[in-house]
Design a protein around this motif. Structure first.
Motif, PDB file in Angstrom:
ATOM      1  N   PHE A   1     -12.634 -47.024 -38.246  1.00  0.00           N
ATOM      2  CA  PHE A   1     -11.981 -46.178 -37.243  1.00  0.00           C
ATOM      3  C   PHE A   1     -12.766 -44.883 -37.065  1.00  0.00           C
ATOM      4  CE2 PHE A   1     -10.223 -44.959 -41.327  1.00  0.00           C
ATOM      5  CZ  PHE A   1     -10.141 -43.579 -41.265  1.00  0.00           C
ATOM      6  N   ARG A   2     -12.438 -44.182 -36.011  1.00  0.00           N
ATOM      7  CA  ARG A   2     -13.054 -42.870 -35.753  1.00  0.00           C
ATOM      8  C   ARG A   2     -12.008 -41.935 -35.142  1.00  0.00           C
ATOM      9  NH1 ARG A   2     -18.724 -44.686 -32.727  1.00  0.00           N
ATOM     10  NH2 ARG A   2     -19.105 -46.527 -34.049  1.00  0.00           N
ATOM     11  N   PHE A   3     -12.251 -40.654 -35.267  1.00  0.00           N
ATOM     12  CA  PHE A   3     -11.458 -39.656 -34.560  1.00  0.00           C
ATOM     13  C   PHE A   3     -12.188 -39.347 -33.254  1.00  0.00           C
ATOM     14  CE2 PHE A   3     -11.041 -38.859 -39.165  1.00  0.00           C
ATOM     15  CZ  PHE A   3      -9.692 -39.139 -39.311  1.00  0.00           C
ATOM     16  N   VAL A   4     -11.504 -39.533 -32.130  1.00  0.00           N
ATOM     17  CA  VAL A   4     -12.178 -39.355 -30.843  1.00  0.00           C
ATOM     18  C   VAL A   4     -11.261 -38.637 -29.861  1.00  0.00           C
ATOM     19  CG1 VAL A   4     -13.509 -41.492 -31.174  1.00  0.00           C
ATOM     20  CG2 VAL A   4     -11.402 -41.544 -29.828  1.00  0.00           C
ATOM     21  N   GLU A   5     -11.885 -38.058 -28.847  1.00  0.00           N
ATOM     22  CA  GLU A   5     -11.164 -37.532 -27.694  1.00  0.00           C
ATOM     23  C   GLU A   5     -11.144 -38.631 -26.644  1.00  0.00           C
ATOM     24  OE1 GLU A   5     -10.606 -36.053 -23.759  1.00  0.00           O
ATOM     25  OE2 GLU A   5     -12.574 -36.650 -24.499  1.00  0.00           O
ATOM     26  N   GLU A   6      -9.959 -39.069 -26.263  1.00  0.00           N
ATOM     27  CA  GLU A   6      -9.794 -40.180 -25.325  1.00  0.00           C
ATOM     28  C   GLU A   6      -8.996 -39.710 -24.120  1.00  0.00           C
ATOM     29  OE1 GLU A   6      -9.751 -44.475 -24.180  1.00  0.00           O
ATOM     30  OE2 GLU A   6     -11.033 -43.150 -25.356  1.00  0.00           O
ATOM     31  N   GLU A   7      -9.690 -39.420 -23.032  1.00  0.00           N
ATOM     32  CA  GLU A   7      -9.054 -39.043 -21.765  1.00  0.00           C
ATOM     33  C   GLU A   7      -8.042 -37.910 -21.938  1.00  0.00           C
ATOM     34  OE1 GLU A   7     -10.948 -40.467 -20.143  1.00  0.00           O
ATOM     35  OE2 GLU A   7     -11.275 -42.503 -20.837  1.00  0.00           O
ATOM     36  N   GLY A   8      -8.411 -36.913 -22.720  1.00  0.00           N
ATOM     37  CA  GLY A   8      -7.541 -35.750 -22.886  1.00  0.00           C
ATOM     38  C   GLY A   8      -6.683 -35.777 -24.130  1.00  0.00           C
ATOM     39  N   LEU A   9      -6.716 -36.873 -24.897  1.00  0.00           N
ATOM     40  CA  LEU A   9      -5.935 -36.974 -26.128  1.00  0.00           C
ATOM     41  C   LEU A   9      -6.858 -37.004 -27.343  1.00  0.00           C
ATOM     42  CD1 LEU A   9      -3.334 -39.749 -25.182  1.00  0.00           C
ATOM     43  CD2 LEU A   9      -3.084 -37.259 -24.975  1.00  0.00           C
ATOM     44  N   ALA A  10      -6.341 -36.549 -28.469  1.00  0.00           N
ATOM     45  CA  ALA A  10      -7.046 -36.694 -29.751  1.00  0.00           C
ATOM     46  C   ALA A  10      -6.419 -37.877 -30.463  1.00  0.00           C
ATOM     47  CB  ALA A  10      -6.901 -35.425 -30.581  1.00  0.00           C
ATOM     48  N   VAL A  11      -7.198 -38.906 -30.739  1.00  0.00           N
ATOM     49  CA  VAL A  11      -6.635 -40.131 -31.303  1.00  0.00           C
ATOM     50  C   VAL A  11      -7.520 -40.694 -32.410  1.00  0.00           C
ATOM     51  CG1 VAL A  11      -5.545 -40.759 -29.113  1.00  0.00           C
ATOM     52  CG2 VAL A  11      -7.805 -41.679 -29.668  1.00  0.00           C
ATOM     53  N   VAL A  12      -6.913 -41.538 -33.239  1.00  0.00           N
ATOM     54  CA  VAL A  12      -7.681 -42.422 -34.112  1.00  0.00           C
ATOM     55  C   VAL A  12      -7.963 -43.675 -33.292  1.00  0.00           C
ATOM     56  CG1 VAL A  12      -7.574 -43.960 -36.101  1.00  0.00           C
ATOM     57  CG2 VAL A  12      -6.827 -41.585 -36.319  1.00  0.00           C
ATOM     58  N   TYR A  13      -9.253 -43.996 -33.147  1.00  0.00           N
ATOM     59  CA  TYR A  13      -9.646 -45.196 -32.408  1.00  0.00           C
ATOM     60  C   TYR A  13     -10.098 -46.238 -33.419  1.00  0.00           C
ATOM     61  CZ  TYR A  13     -10.647 -47.374 -27.927  1.00  0.00           C
ATOM     62  OH  TYR A  13     -10.591 -48.165 -26.814  1.00  0.00           O
ATOM     63  N   VAL A  14      -9.361 -47.345 -33.481  1.00  0.00           N
ATOM     64  CA  VAL A  14      -9.683 -48.415 -34.428  1.00  0.00           C
ATOM     65  C   VAL A  14     -10.715 -49.344 -33.796  1.00  0.00           C
ATOM     66  CG1 VAL A  14      -8.799 -50.366 -35.762  1.00  0.00           C
ATOM     67  CG2 VAL A  14      -7.410 -48.293 -35.495  1.00  0.00           C
ATOM     68  N   TYR A  15     -11.876 -49.401 -34.411  1.00  0.00           N
ATOM     69  CA  TYR A  15     -12.939 -50.276 -33.911  1.00  0.00           C
ATOM     70  C   TYR A  15     -12.804 -51.685 -34.487  1.00  0.00           C
ATOM     71  CZ  TYR A  15     -15.662 -46.637 -31.584  1.00  0.00           C
ATOM     72  OH  TYR A  15     -16.083 -45.668 -30.713  1.00  0.00           O
ATOM     73  N   GLU A  16     -12.463 -51.768 -35.761  1.00  0.00           N
ATOM     74  CA  GLU A  16     -12.368 -53.083 -36.409  1.00  0.00           C
ATOM     75  C   GLU A  16     -11.249 -53.069 -37.436  1.00  0.00           C
ATOM     76  OE1 GLU A  16     -14.173 -55.463 -35.309  1.00  0.00           O
ATOM     77  OE2 GLU A  16     -15.807 -54.393 -34.310  1.00  0.00           O
TER      78      GLU A  16
END
Length: 288
Positions: free
Chosen positions: A113-128
């Motif tokens: 996972f990574r911490f990312v900015e997604e379209e105005g939100l701060a989220v944990v993005y799970v890659y795998e």
């Protein structure tokens, strides 16, 4: 009243930055044990060669057939080794050491996972989220998702987001069971009915050309688990703007093609007139 929201948020970027600054020690010790399994949180740079090889090999074994021709060893290795990549690691006692006083552990799964900015939100993005076949259906995946959510909340994220192939039906069912829903900005929620739009809003050549355009269908869904309605609204507004942008791009493409066709027709007409002036007078005079 709609939100006035830029799609890159300074606040979200700051929270992502702070999430990385915290390090990898936000989980309590008790949460890092699940039955016979041991878990840990780590960055790629701290993984042993054994873990690095295991993570790639397991990913390839589980996912390459789903990717088909789109699979790339190099791209996936680079993705795993990204400096921002973080991991939840799962280990089990080695069969050869279960009865010995000194337990030896071996990898059996992980979450990337990574911490990312997604379209105005701060989220944990799970890659795998990958588990060896021998440890599936034991609650590990659900427990890892719970830890991921705990990490996201501890680091002041707005939620968790991931992508899943539309043809990976079992995985989609699994994530829905964990409380995920298809995000407002998932491709299937941003598909534009160009034929319907053209019929309702356009006329003549523009309508005919727009009706002939086909928007490419994505082979994945974006799934999300967000904490607040405000976060949902931000993604809904982004999705609405994406649809508007796509329609404008389609209209520009239609108008450019119509303009090019019109210019070509004018050139052809000028060529016809030139041929008539240069090639026909003698014949006409003979007929006079």
């Amino acid at each position: 009243q709609g939100l006035s929201m830029p799609w890159t948020s300074v606040d979200a970027l700051e929270r992502v930055k702070r999430a990385y600054e915290v390090g990898t020690s936000m989980l309590c010790h008790d949460s890092l044990q699940f039955g016979d399994y041991k878990l840990d949180e780590a960055a790629w740079e701290s993984l042993t060669p054994q873990w690095r090889d295991f993570s790639f090999n397991l990913l390839k074994e589980n996912m390459s057939s789903l990717y088909g021709d789109e699979w790339s060893d190099q791209e996936k290795h680079d993705e795993l080794a990204d400096p921002t990549a973080r991991y939840l690691l799962v280990e089990q006692p080695s069969d050869t050491h279960r009865d010995e006083q000194m337990i030896s552990w071996e990898p059996c799964g992980y979450m990337h996972f990574r911490f990312v900015e997604e379209e105005g939100l701060a989220v944990v993005y799970v890659y795998e989220l990958q588990l060896a076949s021998s440890v599936r259906r034991r609650g590990l995946g659900r427990y890892m998702d719970q830890l991921c959510e705990q990490i996201a909340r501890n680091r002041n994220m707005d939620g968790v987001i991931l992508t899943c192939f539309t043809h990976n039906v079992s995985a989609l069912k699994f994530y829905v069971g964990l409380g995920y829903e298809e995000s407002p900005h998932s491709p299937s929620n941003c598909i534009v009915d160009l034929k319907g739009y053209a019929t309702e809003h356009l006329k003549g050549a523009r309508a005919k050309m727009m009706q002939g355009m086909v928007q490419e269908q994505a082979n994945y869904k974006i799934m999300c688990k967000l904490w607040t309605e405000h976060a949902h609204e931000i993604l809904r507004q982004f999705a609405e703007q994406s649809v508007k942008d796509f329609i404008m791009e389609a209209l520009n493409a239609v108008d450019n093609e119509l303009a090019a066709t019109s210019e070509k027709q004018q050139v052809d007409r000028r060529s016809d007139v030139s041929m008539d002036v240069c090639g026909q007078p003698n014949i006409k005079r003979a007929r006079q």
